[in-house]
Design a protein around this motif. Structure first.
Motif, PDB file in Angstrom:
ATOM      1  N   ALA A  28       3.471   4.407   4.300  1.00 29.44           N
ATOM      2  CA  ALA A  28       2.822   4.751   3.042  1.00 29.44           C
ATOM      3  C   ALA A  28       3.095   3.692   1.983  1.00 29.44           C
ATOM      4  CB  ALA A  28       3.295   6.122   2.572  1.00 29.44           C
ATOM      5  N   SER A  31       1.079   0.665   2.634  1.00 28.69           N
ATOM      6  CA  SER A  31      -0.323   0.815   2.267  1.00 28.69           C
ATOM      7  C   SER A  31      -0.530   0.696   0.767  1.00 28.69           C
ATOM      8  CB  SER A  31      -0.870   2.155   2.773  1.00 28.69           C
ATOM      9  OG  SER A  31      -0.288   3.228   2.048  1.00 28.69           O
ATOM     10  N   GLN A  35      -2.352  -3.512   0.253  1.00 34.29           N
ATOM     11  CA  GLN A  35      -3.781  -3.404   0.492  1.00 34.29           C
ATOM     12  C   GLN A  35      -4.468  -4.736   0.225  1.00 34.29           C
ATOM     13  OE1 GLN A  35      -5.630  -1.166   1.736  1.00 34.29           O
ATOM     14  NE2 GLN A  35      -4.252   0.575   1.888  1.00 34.29           N
ATOM     15  N   GLN A 263      -7.738   7.349  15.046  1.00 34.28           N
ATOM     16  CA  GLN A 263      -8.356   7.835  13.816  1.00 34.28           C
ATOM     17  C   GLN A 263      -7.598   9.029  13.261  1.00 34.28           C
ATOM     18  OE1 GLN A 263     -10.520   6.606  11.933  1.00 34.28           O
ATOM     19  NE2 GLN A 263     -11.946   5.301  13.067  1.00 34.28           N
ATOM     20  N   PHE A 266      -4.495   7.697  11.685  1.00 36.72           N
ATOM     21  CA  PHE A 266      -4.775   7.031  10.413  1.00 36.72           C
ATOM     22  C   PHE A 266      -4.998   8.042   9.297  1.00 36.72           C
ATOM     23  CE2 PHE A 266      -7.898   5.372   7.361  1.00 36.72           C
ATOM     24  CZ  PHE A 266      -7.162   4.309   6.848  1.00 36.72           C
ATOM     25  N   ALA A 267      -5.685   9.136   9.614  1.00 34.89           N
ATOM     26  CA  ALA A 267      -5.927  10.164   8.605  1.00 34.89           C
ATOM     27  C   ALA A 267      -4.625  10.780   8.112  1.00 34.89           C
ATOM     28  CB  ALA A 267      -6.844  11.247   9.183  1.00 34.89           C
ATOM     29  N   GLU A 268      -3.606  10.782   8.979  1.00 37.76           N
ATOM     30  CA  GLU A 268      -2.327  11.388   8.616  1.00 37.76           C
ATOM     31  C   GLU A 268      -1.467  10.476   7.758  1.00 37.76           C
ATOM     32  OE1 GLU A 268      -0.737  12.207  12.433  1.00 37.76           O
ATOM     33  OE2 GLU A 268      -1.877  14.070  12.718  1.00 37.76           O
ATOM     34  N   GLY A 270      -2.387   6.830   6.868  1.00 35.10           N
ATOM     35  CA  GLY A 270      -3.086   5.819   6.095  1.00 35.10           C
ATOM     36  C   GLY A 270      -2.635   4.390   6.298  1.00 35.10           C
ATOM     37  N   ASP A 271      -1.985   4.088   7.411  1.00 34.31           N
ATOM     38  CA  ASP A 271      -1.532   2.719   7.671  1.00 34.31           C
ATOM     39  C   ASP A 271      -2.750   1.849   8.022  1.00 34.31           C
ATOM     40  OD1 ASP A 271      -0.402   0.357   8.482  1.00 34.31           O
ATOM     41  OD2 ASP A 271       0.967   1.232   9.939  1.00 34.31           O
ATOM     42  N   PRO A 272      -3.061   0.800   7.221  1.00 34.31           N
ATOM     43  CA  PRO A 272      -4.250  -0.017   7.505  1.00 34.31           C
ATOM     44  C   PRO A 272      -4.188  -0.731   8.843  1.00 34.31           C
ATOM     45  CG  PRO A 272      -2.893  -1.049   5.796  1.00 34.31           C
ATOM     46  CD  PRO A 272      -2.343   0.335   6.011  1.00 34.31           C
ATOM     47  N   GLU A 275      -6.314   0.961  11.490  1.00 32.44           N
ATOM     48  CA  GLU A 275      -7.727   0.584  11.480  1.00 32.44           C
ATOM     49  C   GLU A 275      -7.937  -0.791  12.107  1.00 32.44           C
ATOM     50  OE1 GLU A 275      -9.002   1.067   7.371  1.00 32.44           O
ATOM     51  OE2 GLU A 275     -10.144   2.826   8.032  1.00 32.44           O
TER      52      GLU A 275
END
Length: 487
Positions: A28, A31, A35, A263, A266-268, A270-272, A275
Motif C-alpha cells: 500500500a 502504491s 505511482q 485481478q 490487485f483489487a485487494e 492495489g499493488d501496481p 497489473e
C-alpha cells in the motif's frame, strides 16, 4: 480441478501470507509513493499533432540506438588531425593534458603521440571527412550529423556504459528506453516498447566485455518498462515456446485463470506490479505469434539481404540485428538498442579496428538506406556511439601496426541521423590533438535531453517520484537541448 474453480482458496492463502509478512502495508505504501507520473505532460492535449505523453509535437516516433561497446577511436574514424604527423613520438604537451585524470593503465607513463595511420577524405556534397575504414558509411555522410564534441565524466567502461544508457554512473537507474516506455507508452500492442539486441561474437574477438541487464533495466520505474533482450541463439526471447505437451489453447486457459486470480489480488491490495504482471503475461502470449513473424526474414528480397552483407544470414550477427531493427521500426517498436562489443583497443588497434569496422560499416549503411526506402528515416532517430573515445597518445608499443589507445572521456564523436536531425554537418570543435573540446561541447546528458526533445518530450518534465526527488533521465546537473543540430 480447474484453477478458476479454486480462486477463493488460493486467494485466501495468498492474503494470509501477505498479511502475515506485513506485505499489505508495504504494498500500500509503495502504491502511494511510487505511482507513475509524467509531470505536466500533454496526455490530455487535444492538439492533433501532439501525441499522448508528449509535451509538444515530436519530430521522431522511435529510436534505434547503435551502441558500440568498448569505445571506438574517434581520432582514427571521425575526427582527423593531419597535423599530428609532425608530432609522432613526441610527448603530449602539458598545456594540452592539463593534468587531467587518466586511467591506471597509463598513469605515470610517458604519453607519446601516435597520429592515425588511416587515410581520411572528403565525402558527399557536404564534403565531410571520413576514414578509409568506413567506405560504405562514407556514402551516407549527407544524412549524418557528427557531434565531435561529445564528452562524459566516466573514464572506465562500466560507469561509461551505465551513464550513456541510464543517465547516471550509479547502477540502478532506469535506462533511456525504459523512460520512453514510461513516458510515451506503447505504439504496438503485440511487441515490447523496448527491445535490446546484443551482437553475437565469434572466436578471434579480443577484449569483449560482458553486458549487464541493468543497462536496459527499468530501475525504480515499474518493471513493465524494462527492455526485452533478444537472444542470439534458440528462441529469440527466453521461454517463448510452450513446453512439450502444452498447446496454445491450454496456455490461453492457464493465463485466463491466472489473470482472474491476479485481478482479485490487485483489487485487494492495489499493488501496481500486479497489473504489470498481468500485462506482461498477456504480452508474452501475443509475442508467441508476433516475434516468430518478426524474426522470419524469408519475405525479404535478395536485394535487401545483399545490401546488409553476407553476415545477415547469421542469427545474432550485427548485420541480422540491423535488419531486424528496420523490421521493428516498421512495427512501431519505440526504442531499439543494438549492442556491438569489441571496440576496446588497448593494443593492436589497426588490426582490431579494421575488423570492427568491417562488422558494422555495411550493415549500418544498409539500415539507413533501408529505413529511407521504407519511408521510416524521417521519424526514426538513429544514434551511433560508444561510451567514450580514445586517447591521441599511444598505449603499448609505439608501432603503427601494434599500437593501442587508452580511454578518453574528454572528447569523442557520436553520429545521428533521421528523426529531425540535420544531415551533412559537424557540431563542436576539438583541439589539434583531439583531446579537449574547444567549442560547443555536448555532454551525454545534453545528448539525452536532445533525444527526448526530438521525441516531443521536455527532459525537465519527464519525472518519477522516488526517494524524495522527482527523478529525471538527465538528473540534477545542468543539461541542454542541442538545438543547433535540429532541422
Amino acid at each position: 480441478m480447474h484453477l478458476s474453480d479454486n480462486l477463493e482458496t488460493l486467494g485466501n492463502r495468498r492474503r494470509f501470507l501477505t498479511n502475515a509478512g506485513m506485505g499489505l502495508g508495504t504494498a500500500a505504501m509503495a502504491s502511494l509513493l511510487g505511482q507513475p507520473r509524467l509531470a505536466t505532460a500533454a496526455t490530455a492535449n487535444s492538439t492533433a499533432n501532439v501525441p499522448p505523453g508528449c509535451h509538444f509535437a515530436p519530430k521522431a516516433k522511435r529510436v534505434i540506438f547503435l551502441f558500440m561497446a568498448g569505445a571506438p577511436s574517434q581520432i582514427d574514424l571521425f575526427d582527423p588531425k593531419p597535423g599530428l604527423k609532425k608530432q609522432f613520438n613526441k610527448p603530449l604537451p602539458p598545456s594540452v593534458s592539463m593534468g587531467q585524470r587518466v586511467t591506471a593503465m597509463t598513469k605515470g607513463k610517458e604519453q607519446l603521440i601516435m597520429p592515425s595511420p588511416f587515410k581520411f577524405s572528403r565525402k558527399g556534397e557536404s564534403g565531410l571527412w571520413m576514414s578509409e575504414l568506413l567506405p560504405h558509411l562514407s556514402t551516407q555522410v549527407d544524412k549524418l550529423c557528427f557531434i565531435d564534441s561529445m564528452n562524459t565524466d566516466a573514464i572506465n567502461h562500466d560507469p561509461g556504459k551505465t551513464s550513456f544508457c541510464t543517465g547516471s554512473e550509479i547502477p540502478g537507474k532506469p535506462s533511456m528506453g525504459a523512460w520512453l516506455s514510461y513516458g510515451l507508452g506503447s505504439l504496438n500492442k503485440d511487441l515490447p516498447d523496448y527491445v535490446v539486441m546484443p551482437s553475437a561474437y565469434w572466436s578471434g574477438k579480443v577484449n569483449v566485455q560482458a553486458l549487464y541487464a541493468r543497462l536496459w533495466g527499468s530501475g525504480f520505474l515499474p518493471s513493465k518498462h524494462q527492455g526485452t533482450s533478444f537472444q542470439t541463439t534458440g528462441d529469440p526471447v527466453l521461454f517463448l515456446s510452450n513446453p512439450t505437451g502444452v498447446d496454445a489453447g491450454i496456455r490461453r486457459r492457464m493465463l485466463d485463470s491466472l489473470g482472474q486470480l491476479n485481478q482479485k489480488h490487485f483489487a485487494e491490495i492495489g499493488d501496481p506490479e500486479i497489473e504489470t504482471t498481468i500485462a506482461q503475461q498477456e504480452m508474452a502470449f501475443r509475442m508467441q505469434t508476433s516475434v516468430p513473424e518478426l524474426t522470419d526474414i524469408s519475405d525479404e528480397t535478395q536485394e535487401t539481404l545483399a545490401m546488409y552483407g553476407p553476415e545477415v544470414s547469421n542469427p545474432g550477427s550485427y548485420a541480422r540485428n540491423c535488419l531486424l531493427a528496420r523490421r521493428m521500426a516498421e512495427r512501431d517498436v519505440r526504442f531499439i538498442q543494438l549492442f556491438h562489443r569489441g571496440w576496446d583497443h588497448h593494443t593492436r588497434l589497426p588490426i582490431n579496428l579494421r575488423g570492427q569496422c568491417q562488422d558494422v560499416d555495411q550493415p549500418t549503411t544498409a539500415l539507413l538506406r533501408d529505413l529511407e526506402q521504407h519511408g521510416l528515416l524521417d521519424d526514426t532517430l538513429v544514434v551511433f556511439a560508444g561510451e567514450f573515445g580514445r586517447t591521441v597518445y599511444c598505449q603499448g608499443e609505439l608501432d603503427p601496426e601494434t599500437y593501442g589507445r587508452d580511454h578518453h572521456p574528454r572528447c569523442f564523436t557520436a553520429l545521428l541521423a533521421g528523426g529531425g536531425v540535420k544531415g551533412g554537418m559537424r557540431h563542436g570543435v576539438t583541439d589539434d590533438f583531439s583531446y579537449n573540446v574547444v567549442s560547443d561541447g555536448v555532454h551525454v546528458r545534453d545528448l539525452h535531453a536532445t533525444m527526448l526533445h526530438l521525441l516531443g518530450v521536455d527532459h525537465k518534465r519527464l519525472t518519477f517520484p522516488f526517494q524524495g526527488l522527482d527523478q529525471k533521465l538527465t538528473g540534477v546537473e545542468p543539461s541542454r537541448v542541442v538545438k543547433e543540430i535540429i532541422a
